[in-house]
Scaffold this motif. Sequence first.
Motif, PDB file in Angstrom:
ATOM      1  N   ALA A  57       0.832  -1.203   0.000  1.00 14.77           N
ATOM      2  CA  ALA A  57       0.000   0.000   0.000  1.00 14.77           C
ATOM      3  C   ALA A  57       0.868   1.255   0.000  1.00 14.77           C
ATOM      4  O   ALA A  57       0.582   2.235  -0.707  1.00 14.77           O
ATOM      5  N   ILE A  58       1.930   1.241   0.801  1.00 15.70           N
ATOM      6  CA  ILE A  58       2.856   2.379   0.843  1.00 15.70           C
ATOM      7  C   ILE A  58       3.508   2.581  -0.525  1.00 15.70           C
ATOM      8  O   ILE A  58       3.626   3.711  -1.012  1.00 15.70           O
ATOM      9  N   ALA A  59       3.928   1.491  -1.161  1.00 14.47           N
ATOM     10  CA  ALA A  59       4.596   1.580  -2.458  1.00 14.47           C
ATOM     11  C   ALA A  59       3.673   2.179  -3.522  1.00 14.47           C
ATOM     12  O   ALA A  59       4.119   2.937  -4.384  1.00 14.47           O
ATOM     13  N   VAL A  60       2.380   1.871  -3.453  1.00  7.27           N
ATOM     14  CA  VAL A  60       1.425   2.398  -4.430  1.00  7.27           C
ATOM     15  C   VAL A  60       1.094   3.853  -4.136  1.00  7.27           C
ATOM     16  O   VAL A  60       1.015   4.689  -5.050  1.00  7.27           O
ATOM     17  N   LEU A 101      16.117   4.047   9.673  1.00  4.51           N
ATOM     18  CA  LEU A 101      16.979   3.145  10.436  1.00  4.51           C
ATOM     19  C   LEU A 101      16.196   1.994  11.063  1.00  4.51           C
ATOM     20  O   LEU A 101      16.716   0.893  11.228  1.00  4.51           O
ATOM     21  N   CYS A 102      14.918   2.267  11.406  1.00  2.00           N
ATOM     22  CA  CYS A 102      14.121   1.266  12.131  1.00  2.00           C
ATOM     23  C   CYS A 102      13.141   0.520  11.237  1.00  2.00           C
ATOM     24  O   CYS A 102      12.436  -0.370  11.718  1.00  2.00           O
ATOM     25  N   PHE A 103      13.065   0.867   9.948  1.00  2.00           N
ATOM     26  CA  PHE A 103      11.993   0.385   9.075  1.00  2.00           C
ATOM     27  C   PHE A 103      11.886  -1.135   9.065  1.00  2.00           C
ATOM     28  O   PHE A 103      10.791  -1.701   9.105  1.00  2.00           O
ATOM     29  N   GLY A 104      13.005  -1.812   9.012  1.00  2.09           N
ATOM     30  CA  GLY A 104      12.979  -3.267   8.921  1.00  2.09           C
ATOM     31  C   GLY A 104      12.692  -3.976  10.223  1.00  2.09           C
ATOM     32  O   GLY A 104      12.486  -5.190  10.239  1.00  2.09           O
ATOM     33  N   TYR A 105      12.635  -3.231  11.323  1.00  5.04           N
ATOM     34  CA  TYR A 105      12.481  -3.856  12.638  1.00  5.04           C
ATOM     35  C   TYR A 105      11.138  -3.551  13.298  1.00  5.04           C
ATOM     36  O   TYR A 105      10.856  -4.050  14.385  1.00  5.04           O
ATOM     37  N   LEU A 106      10.315  -2.729  12.644  1.00  7.54           N
ATOM     38  CA  LEU A 106       9.089  -2.246  13.282  1.00  7.54           C
ATOM     39  C   LEU A 106       7.868  -3.042  12.843  1.00  7.54           C
ATOM     40  O   LEU A 106       7.766  -3.469  11.699  1.00  7.54           O
ATOM     41  N   PHE A 163       7.090   7.948   7.482  1.00  4.58           N
ATOM     42  CA  PHE A 163       8.020   7.054   6.794  1.00  4.58           C
ATOM     43  C   PHE A 163       7.577   5.601   6.898  1.00  4.58           C
ATOM     44  O   PHE A 163       7.606   4.868   5.913  1.00  4.58           O
ATOM     45  N   VAL A 164       7.152   5.174   8.092  1.00  3.49           N
ATOM     46  CA  VAL A 164       6.865   3.748   8.295  1.00  3.49           C
ATOM     47  C   VAL A 164       5.424   3.385   7.982  1.00  3.49           C
ATOM     48  O   VAL A 164       5.124   2.211   7.781  1.00  3.49           O
ATOM     49  N   ALA A 165       4.502   4.374   7.956  1.00  2.00           N
ATOM     50  CA  ALA A 165       3.096   4.018   7.777  1.00  2.00           C
ATOM     51  C   ALA A 165       2.275   5.065   7.032  1.00  2.00           C
ATOM     52  O   ALA A 165       1.050   4.955   6.993  1.00  2.00           O
ATOM     53  N   LEU A 166       2.908   6.092   6.436  1.00  3.19           N
ATOM     54  CA  LEU A 166       2.202   7.149   5.706  1.00  3.19           C
ATOM     55  C   LEU A 166       1.085   7.781   6.524  1.00  3.19           C
ATOM     56  O   LEU A 166       0.021   8.120   5.994  1.00  3.19           O
ATOM     57  N   THR A 167       1.289   7.932   7.821  1.00  5.55           N
ATOM     58  CA  THR A 167       0.265   8.535   8.688  1.00  5.55           C
ATOM     59  C   THR A 167       0.848   9.729   9.440  1.00  5.55           C
ATOM     60  O   THR A 167       0.496   9.978  10.574  1.00  5.55           O
ATOM     61  N   GLY A 168       1.740  10.458   8.780  1.00  2.00           N
ATOM     62  CA  GLY A 168       2.380  11.592   9.444  1.00  2.00           C
ATOM     63  C   GLY A 168       1.488  12.801   9.614  1.00  2.00           C
ATOM     64  O   GLY A 168       1.841  13.735  10.333  1.00  2.00           O
ATOM     65  N   GLY A 169       0.320  12.803   8.970  1.00  2.00           N
ATOM     66  CA  GLY A 169      -0.557  13.964   9.052  1.00  2.00           C
ATOM     67  C   GLY A 169      -1.093  14.216  10.439  1.00  2.00           C
ATOM     68  O   GLY A 169      -1.253  15.374  10.854  1.00  2.00           O
TER      69      GLY A 169
END
Length: 266
Positions: A57-60, A101-106, A163-169
């Motif tokens: 979903a993030i990639a799209v 830095l944390c993307f792969g661990y979250l 960055f990790v979930a497109l919910t920065g708003g």
Amino acid sequence: MLDQALNELIQINQPEILIFVTVLAVILVAISKSGFGGALGSLGLPVMVFVFPPKLAIAVLLPLYLITDIFVAYTWRKFPVVKILKIMVLGGLSGQILGWLCFGYLDDKYILILIGILALITAIRYFKNLIWTKRASEQLKATLKPSFFRGMGWCGFSGFSSFVALTGGIPAQIFLLPLKLERQLFVGTMSFYFLIINLAKLPFFFDLEVFSPTSILLSIMVLPILPFGIFLGKFLNRTLSDKLFYHISHFALLCCGINLIGKQIL
């Protein structure tokens, strides 16, 4: 890997359902960014994850977010509050570096639940203050001036969650809404903030191999929807009063919070 996930989705769901969900998410994002400074945009990813895995979903969505940000920033180019924008961008970029830095661990689940809780708290507090107007006035005086440390904190969290979930708003709004800017200034500042931090995502996302040929193709397929959503969002912004604008923005936060928490728990 993302292409394989999309092929599996097509086998489970009808392609028309996947396209419909993607179009709905894109319309929400376009209306939100062009008319409400992102107040509804945080619903885009939760809508998508009803049928898509989060990373797909993030990639799209990210290329569509970025294209929308360019149009919206141009539309509201005369309105950003530069002093506030500098604080927001500095915090947002710091949060994005941490997200990379944390993307792969979250685990996205817990990030979304936390953001949903913050959205609910903010929205409930706003509507409660509409009843107790005296208390709301006192709080307005206390939060009228932007605080550097408050901005770094909330926008740092905004950059991280974006960055990790497109919910920065949502975290960005928690910082900006209490400042009670005029709606054009609010949208102008938010549009430039998200344009900058979404552009900054690209090298990190390519490094993490988030994009795939199939995800980019799906983004292109729904690209024609963007102009309609941008036009509608701008029309709604010019039509609504400041008071109604903030009511809708906080109600959108409430919906975002309920949607995010409910999706992760149920």
